[in-house]
Design an enzyme around this catalytic site. Sequence first.
Site, PDB file in Angstrom:
ATOM      1  CD1 TRP A 192      -2.194  -2.188   1.615  1.00 53.72           C
ATOM      2  CD2 TRP A 192      -3.081  -0.877  -0.124  1.00 53.72           C
ATOM      3  NE1 TRP A 192      -3.291  -2.931   1.080  1.00 53.72           N
ATOM      4  CE2 TRP A 192      -3.933  -2.381   0.000  1.00 53.72           C
ATOM      5  CE3 TRP A 192      -3.345  -0.169  -1.061  1.00 53.72           C
ATOM      6  CZ2 TRP A 192      -4.841  -2.417  -0.909  1.00 53.72           C
ATOM      7  CZ3 TRP A 192      -4.492  -0.402  -1.999  1.00 53.72           C
ATOM      8  CH2 TRP A 192      -5.200  -1.604  -1.828  1.00 53.72           C
ATOM      9  CG  ASP A 218      -3.237   3.916   4.134  1.00 52.55           C
ATOM     10  OD1 ASP A 218      -4.332   4.018   4.958  1.00 52.55           O
ATOM     11  OD2 ASP A 218      -2.926   3.614   2.929  1.00 52.55           O
ATOM     12  CE  LYS A 258      -8.683  -1.742   4.665  1.00 50.64           C
ATOM     13  NZ  LYS A 258      -8.658  -2.989   3.972  1.00 50.64           N
TER      14      LYS A 258
HETATM   15  N1  PMP Z   1      -4.282   1.633   2.285  1.00 51.17           N
HETATM   16  C1  PMP Z   1      -4.487   0.339   3.085  1.00 51.17           C
HETATM   17  C2  PMP Z   1      -3.470   0.264   4.127  1.00 51.17           C
HETATM   18  C3  PMP Z   1      -5.260  -0.507   2.724  1.00 51.17           C
HETATM   19  O1  PMP Z   1      -5.473  -1.676   3.416  1.00 51.17           O
HETATM   20  C4  PMP Z   1      -6.293  -0.444   1.501  1.00 51.17           C
HETATM   21  C5  PMP Z   1      -7.312  -1.378   1.307  1.00 51.17           C
HETATM   22  N2  PMP Z   1      -7.240  -2.780   1.656  1.00 51.17           N
HETATM   23  C6  PMP Z   1      -6.112   0.746   0.942  1.00 51.17           C
HETATM   24  C7  PMP Z   1      -5.149   1.619   1.168  1.00 51.17           C
HETATM   25  C8  PMP Z   1      -7.039   1.089  -0.215  1.00 51.17           C
HETATM   26  O2  PMP Z   1      -8.366   1.428   0.410  1.00 51.17           O
HETATM   27  P1  PMP Z   1      -9.248   1.611  -0.859  1.00 51.17           P
HETATM   28  O3  PMP Z   1      -9.782   0.465  -1.576  1.00 51.17           O
HETATM   29  O4  PMP Z   1     -10.525   2.130   0.202  1.00 51.17           O
HETATM   30  O5  PMP Z   1      -9.065   2.723  -1.841  1.00 51.17           O
END
Ligand code: PMP
Length: 363
Positions: free
Chosen positions: A102, A174, A198
Amino acid sequence: MSRGFNFSAGPATLPTKVLERARDELLEYGAERASVMEISHRSKAFERIAAESEADLRALLAIPDDYAVLFLQGGATQQFALLPMNLAGAGDTADYVLTGLWGEKAAAEAKPHVGVNIAATAAASNYTGVPDPASWALTPGAAYLHLTPNETIQGVEMLDLPALPAGHAPIVADLSSTILSRPLDISRYGVIYAGAQKNIGPAGLVVMIIRRDLLERAGAPRAKILRYADHAANQSLFNTPPTFSWYLAGQVFKWVREQGGVEAMAAANARKASTLYAAIDGSGGFYTNPVEVGARSWMNVPFVLADAALDKAFLAESEAAGLLALKGHKSVGGMRASLYNAMPQAGVDALVAFMRDFQQRHG
Ligand code: PMP
């Protein structure tokens, strides 16, 4: 009822009590004679939902007054781009520390908008730990320092923010997969953002906590819909927000408060995580988790079977036993159990009992 224990990484399990309450209120919300999904976001009833949810989140995380709280759309991914657009000016550099996929994605999306310096990366170790903070190559005068304190895919967590040199750039974090799992010192962050699906509620919402002085940085985009300052000035009601997701997030915040707040969540989460890691480590190598012990996530626990030929049977049998969504992310393989706030200890105990039984039959 045949609800299983749902170990999905997100959208993820929600507290049953919250879902029951939403069911009870689904057709008629309060005195509105309409569903919460059917009322105006400008109505008094929704204004109350918005105000209460913000107040509850502020209470849960002890968010100081000099931070704005935003409830926006677009997920965490949209913030990967909006962060540099809002926080960096022409010629600026932002530092990124990569502890998993991520963070990689956040850095890649930022590149068109800011000079990206990868201050440290654990890619060489296949993201099984956090690079020593003493080795982070931070840029003097950087616009911000981006961290992903919990990497949902690799299951790597910075359990504490490291001490950083005085005068370091504002930390942008994040926290999608760890917010509300433990207490946080908000004052150490410039910006926190978290996709809801989550620990907060259903998908469709991203929660942001932004130090107010960062709202008006030079690089702010011209389109108001992309500007944090405009969303803050309009209490996240600049346009129609995802009202149902926001309402449900508010219910989750109330549930966390009823459970004893983030301190109680931390105690429960530490116990759940240690139950599962102990089972993995005690399996004599039948199950393994590759992450350095000090960087193991409380929320997302990836593990592999020594014999990958058993993966299919593990997944089919666990699902039949009511243990859902244990398939690991495709980039890592094996299994992953996500243990968010709404996962009870009983779910982890059931998983561990299943793992022992599976090993006995197949080991
Ligand atoms: N950052 C992290 C740490 C994640 O776990 C996720 C999704 N699993 C995201 C960003 C992306 O999130 P989204 O699909 O809501 O854009």
